[in-house]
Structure formats: structure tokens, C-alpha cells
Design an enzyme around this catalytic site. Structure first.
Site, PDB file in Angstrom:
ATOM      1  CB  CYS A 134       0.821   6.402  -0.799  1.00 35.77           C
ATOM      2  SG  CYS A 134       1.018   8.165  -1.137  1.00 35.77           S
ATOM      3  CB  CYS A 157      -8.681  -2.730   6.130  1.00 35.83           C
ATOM      4  SG  CYS A 157      -8.360  -3.352   7.769  1.00 35.83           S
TER       5      CYS A 157
END
Length: 169
Positions: A134, A157
Site C-alpha cells: 500500500c 495476488c
């Protein structure tokens, strides 16, 4: 001529700063960012993260772990909505880009914005992979591979414990 160039650059910088102030005043906005950086930063100490994340989330998001395949309910979630970072709640992926990869983890072919995730080289376990973090809180999310569907050919993924799902009507 030189003075005009400096004036134009200063005007652009002031405009970018003003847009940034508006964005922070009114909350998250669309991710058309001028410099490729995420719209905000969210930082905590490791001790603070341990207080707000579950042990499983902390192991994955802060210690770069991986949840067991086929253990996340989000892998088979087909509802319409947005997948946000479980740490900072930043929108990361849309259900419109989610697909069934058969791997046991939620998979997406692109993030909401390329600037909202960071690609980091990962050479752990004797492999060369690309870790996905992130961009707002630096949480480990998972990995991206080049075996995904069109239009990008990418497979993000992502560990389900690193995500929270917000249903859209």
C-alpha cells in the site's frame, strides 16, 4: 524570459498545493495525482500497528507474511464494491477488476490507481518476485505476477487479511 519561466513554474506549484489542500479538506478524491505519489501518508509505529491490527493482519501486513491459500472469504467474494487496505482504509482495488485465478487468494488485474500501490523487488525464499505494498501506509499486500488476464496481463495476488471489502449498492 527566465523570469517568466520561474513565474509559470511557481504558479503551477501553487496550483498543485491548492489542489492538495482541497483534497485533504474534503477527504479522498479521485487518484489523478500530479507527481505519481499517493494522495496521503498514514504512519504508525510497530507498537501502534500491533494495537490496531489482528495478529494475522500484523503478521502479513507488517512482517511480510502470507496467509494460507483458500482461507480468506474475500477470495470467493463476488459482490460489487471496493477493496480497501485493512490498515489505512485506502481504496486499492475495485470488484470490477477482480477475477478467479484459482490460487486461493483474491486476485485483481489492476489497482484503482497505479500510484496507490508500490511495487518492491522481493528476493526472499530464493525467488525473484514483485511485492505489492500500500503506497499510503507501506503495508505488505501480496505480490504481482505477469500471468493475469487482459487487458493488463497482470495478476495482483493479494492476502485477504490485508483487505477490507466495502459493498457498493
Amino acid at each position: 524570459m527566465h523570469r517568466q519561466l520561474i513565474s509559470k513554474r511557481l504558479a503551477v506549484l501553487l496550483l498543485i498545493g491548492f489542489v492538495g489542500l482541497l483534497a485533504s479538506a474534503f477527504g479522498p478524491v479521485a487518484y489523478s495525482v500530479y507527481d505519481g505519489k499517493p494522495p496521503r501518508r498514514y504512519e504508525k509505529t510497530e507498537a501502534e500497528w500491533q494495537k490496531v491490527l489482528t495478529p494475522a493482519q500484523f503478521a502479513v501486513m507488517r512482517k511480510r507474511g502470507t496467509e494460507r491459500a483458500f482461507t480468506s472469504a474475500l477470495a470467493s467474494n463476488h459482490a460489487h464494491g471496493v477493496y480497501r487496505c485493512a490498515g489505512c482504509h485506502e481504496p486499492l482495488f475495485s470488484s470490477d477488476t477482480k477475477f478467479e485465478s484459482g490460487t486461493g487468494w483474491p486476485s485483481f488485474y489492476k489497482p484503482i490507481s497505479k500510484s496507490i500501490v508500490k511495487d518492491v523487488s522481493d528476493t526472499s525464499y530464493g525467488m525473484v518476485r514483485t511485492e505489492v505494498q500500500c503506497a499510503v501506509c507501506d503495508a505488505h499486500l501480496g505480490h504481482v505476477f505477469d500471468d493475469g488476464p487482459a487487458p493488463t496481463g497482470l495478476r495482483y495476488c493479494i492476502n485477504g487479511v490485508a483487505l477490507e471489502f466495502v459493498r457498493k449498492p
